[in-house]
Every structure is written in structure tokens, then in C-alpha cells.
Design a protein around this motif. Sequence first.
Motif, PDB file in Angstrom:
ATOM      1  N   UNK A   1     -18.455  34.457  53.961  1.00 42.82           N
ATOM      2  CA  UNK A   1     -18.175  35.463  52.933  1.00 42.82           C
ATOM      3  C   UNK A   1     -19.113  36.662  53.070  1.00 42.82           C
TER       4      UNK A   1
ATOM      5  N   UNK B   1     -18.205  40.578  54.046  1.00 41.18           N
ATOM      6  CA  UNK B   1     -18.616  41.662  53.147  1.00 41.18           C
ATOM      7  C   UNK B   1     -19.389  42.725  53.915  1.00 41.18           C
TER       8      UNK B   1
ATOM      9  N   UNK C   1     -19.305  28.486  54.169  1.00 39.29           N
ATOM     10  CA  UNK C   1     -18.443  29.393  53.403  1.00 39.29           C
ATOM     11  C   UNK C   1     -19.236  30.606  52.940  1.00 39.29           C
ATOM     12  N   UNK C   2     -20.447  30.363  52.477  1.00 39.67           N
ATOM     13  CA  UNK C   2     -21.291  31.466  52.021  1.00 39.67           C
ATOM     14  C   UNK C   2     -21.551  32.439  53.162  1.00 39.67           C
TER      15      UNK C   2
END
Lengths: 139, 139, 139, 139
Positions: C62, C66, C58-59
Motif C-alpha cells: 500500500x 501511494x 499488505x502495508x
Amino acid sequence: MTSPRPSQAELAAFLQAEFPQTRCTLEALDDDGSVVVAHPVGLAELRPGGTVSGPVMMTLADVALYVAILAQIGIVPLAVTTNLSINFLRKPRADRRLVARCRLLKLGRTLAVGEVYVFSEGEDEPVAHATGTYAIPRA
Amino acid sequence: MTSPRPSQAELAAFLQAEFPQTRCTLEALDDDGSVVVAHPVGLAELRPGGTVSGPVMMTLADVALYVAILAQIGIVPLAVTTNLSINFLRKPRADRRLVARCRLLKLGRTLAVGEVYVFSEGEDEPVAHATGTYAIPRA
Amino acid sequence: MTSPRPSQAELAAFLQAEFPQTRCTLEALDDDGSVVVAHPVGLAELRPGGTVSGPVMMTLADVALYVAILAQIGIVPLAVTTNLSINFLRKPRADRRLVARCRLLKLGRTLAVGEVYVFSEGEDEPVAHATGTYAIPRA
Amino acid sequence: MTSPRPSQAELAAFLQAEFPQTRCTLEALDDDGSVVVAHPVGLAELRPGGTVSGPVMMTLADVALYVAILAQIGIVPLAVTTNLSINFLRKPRADRRLVARCRLLKLGRTLAVGEVYVFSEGEDEPVAHATGTYAIPRA
């Protein structure tokens, strides 16, 4: 359960039998496993101002996922959607059909995951993108 | 834009005008801002085997979110769904209406986020749960 | 806001400044706007049994989103995630880095939407697929 | 598989064993099946400007879901997340722990679905809301 790889005609016939009210039509079944499903856009799909209703796109995405899975596992009417997530990206055209292209990201024994791009027919940029999960009944 | 807090009758009238084909009806508008929207279940909503079609639940969830937002910000027809994610939890009953209860998790200047529980009328356990985001047009 | 199209080196420097604890590294910035971000896999990312922890994926997703957005709109530190939805597809390898490829589905004035495929480096089948929305601050 | 309903102490011990790097702590295990999990907020969780990193909230939501499921089905280390969708609602406070409250929406034989509210400790309005699905291994 029928043969593991139904033909396009078999899938189209099943779609009509399983969803007698559906206005979705199966347009293509590609060798790589992706499918193309279309939906007409007319008065019943439009809201005042010429916007295509969001639920029409969700319906199309859900049917496209279902057909893409059945194209791989055979016609198993008990497969059920467990999750669908859709992002609406652009306003669809009021004068074009919606066309969804779906391909599977995973086909496991109990879960299948696919993604769907929805376009106004003939346009390059998608109007919506969905991912969905189906639970596959145990044999 | 009309008054910031429309009455239940004003919202119901708008729903009919904006979605003339909808079968959703506004059932309640609570003081805490949550709304209740229902959808009949009949032949048009059922698939062979007595399953309520997934898109019916998605449609209901989307309309409930829309109404809950308009109940707070006033009748702004340009608000559009940007994202909807739904989990299908249980098989709905074939002989009951679907009832959706929606409340907002956030009401910002440009985005509103809400969650929706969908029930077969009179049952305790939800048949689906959705979250959705609407983009609010700038004044 | 800096120049609308930062270089790969500028983005990599910003990533380190903005997320000083991050172990993500920017690997590529393609002409079509897609980006590739990697994350090492070692003891800190593994759970007993050799599973890579879900939050690591997930990190990575994300951060990839970005960076893909900043690559298009310039370095705007105030862009914030509003929604992320991830499907975990396969068990990642314990002995390979994770590599995420992200491309934008929409770049609007106030919202950007992208999708991310996550792979164990060198493998063909994705281990996860995510879509996410970022809110872009007004100029 | 251990007993179907582990105690809070058993779950807390398992969490430490399964995720040795985790900073999440199990705070409560309620009779109705909901669980409360917390995460400290300090320099490692903050980005420049005092924003709590999104992945911290995703991690907390994922762990809260996992613990809520194990609290019901017993300690089954093979349960895996299949889907997680999170909406970020408000900026968390930089000077408070994050606290997640999770309850299950469905506990089936093969899938469990739950929802998580994330708060800055002591605040009333959630900073994030997530839903997630776990696949439960067959006995």
C-alpha cells in the motif's frame, strides 16, 4: 495427463476441444513460459459507442491464464479458476484484436498464480491487467 | 441521463439495447436497491464434463453490477467497470440457470462498489462471489 | 499540491510526516516512474515459525503504491486507496528485509492503478504481488 | 490439530500466542460460524487529518478471516492467506474502534474463502469490505 510440456499445436488443439465456442486463439508459447492469446474484436464484442465489452477481456484473461498453466503442468482439464481480479485501464480500440500476454508468478503443487496484460494489438499501453489463481488437481 | 430511478422495464429495455448480444435477463429490482439477473445455461455455456464456463459467471456478475448501479443513478451508458474480482466457490449445476443477486456497498459521486452472489437457480450455496467497482461519469 | 515531480528526499520526508509510525523507507525513485520501498523484518514482523505476517506485506504494498502515485502527481495527501488485491506467493525469508517495487499501470485524472512486486531482499522470486487503485482528489 | 471447533476463549488465546503483537481482539463467535473481531483506533492507527490507515483495516480483515476459518477447522497454525482483496468504502471515524464481521463463503478441503465487512463501531454502513482465500494444509 499428457506430457508435462505440450507443444503450441497440442495446446491450441486442446483449447478448441475444451472450449468449442471460444474465439480465443493461441498465438505464441515462449521459452520463458509466457503465452500470448488473442481474441477478435467485431460486432459481437462491441457495445454501442464502440466500447469492447468487459466480459470479452475477462474471458481472454481467463483463457490466457489457463493456457499458461497447462503449458507448464501439461494438459490437465480439471484445473479450475478459483479467483480472478481484473483492472480495466483504458478503452480498447474497436478496430484491433485484443492480445493477452500471460506469465506465471507461482506454480505450486496445488495452486498456480499468473498475471495477464491485455492490449489492443499493436498498442503499447495495456487496456486491462488481471491476476488469477487456478487450483491444480492432485495427481 | 434519464430519471434517477428507472423502472424494471426501462432497465430491461436498456440492457437489450446496450448489450444486444447478451443472454442476461433482469429478473427483479427490489425496493432495497438489490437486483436479480439471470443467465441461461445450455450447450454454449458448458465445457466438456458439464462445467459452466467461468467467463459466463464473470459476465453475469458484471452485468448485475451494471444494472444495480443504473437502477440507482439512472440510465447513464458511460459508466464503466474499473475493477472486478471474483471467487469461484462451487461447481454450478449444468441443468439450472445461473442467478445473480447484486447489492451496492457504496454509491459515491465518482465510484460505485457492489457485491454479487451467483447461484445455480434454486440452490442455497453460492457458486461464485464477486465485487466490482464502476466509475460514474461526471454530470 | 506541490510540484508535480517531487524529489526522492521530498517524498521520503512526506512519508515520515504522513505515516509517523511507518517502518517503510523509500529506497529508490527511478526515471521510469517506478519506486522501491523497503520494510525491515524483525520480531515485530514475524509470527511463530518464522513467517512474516501478511499484513506487513499488505502495508508495504500500500505504501509503495501511494509513493509511486505521489511521485507522479506531486504530494497530494488526500489521495486514498480504493482497492487493493494481493496474492501471497511464497514464504518470505525471516532474515531479510522486504523490498517492494511498484510501477503504475495507469495514471488517469481521477484514478491511478499500480502493481507491486514484493521480494525478500536479494531474492529473484517475488513473495507477493499486489495491484491497487487510488482515487485522486480533483484539483 | 486440536478439536475441530475451538471455543471463543481457545481462539482468543491462540490469537495472542500466534500474533503476539496484534491489537485485534476476538469479540464474538456466532453459532452460524461468523466471527467478530475488533481493533482499537488511536494515535497509532491514525494519519494526519484523522484518517484511519488502510493497513489497519487490511490487518483486521486478515485476522478476522483467519479466526473464522480456525473456528471451523480447528486451530491449524499453518493455514496461510493466499489472496486478499479489499475495497475501501468510506472514511472510518477517528473516535471509534473498528469492528469486523467475517463469515465463510466456502470451506473446502484445501481452500477456504470468506468475506469481511469492516465498520466503525456502532455505525450501519461498512467502511471496507474484503474477500480472502486461505490455503488449508493437508492433514
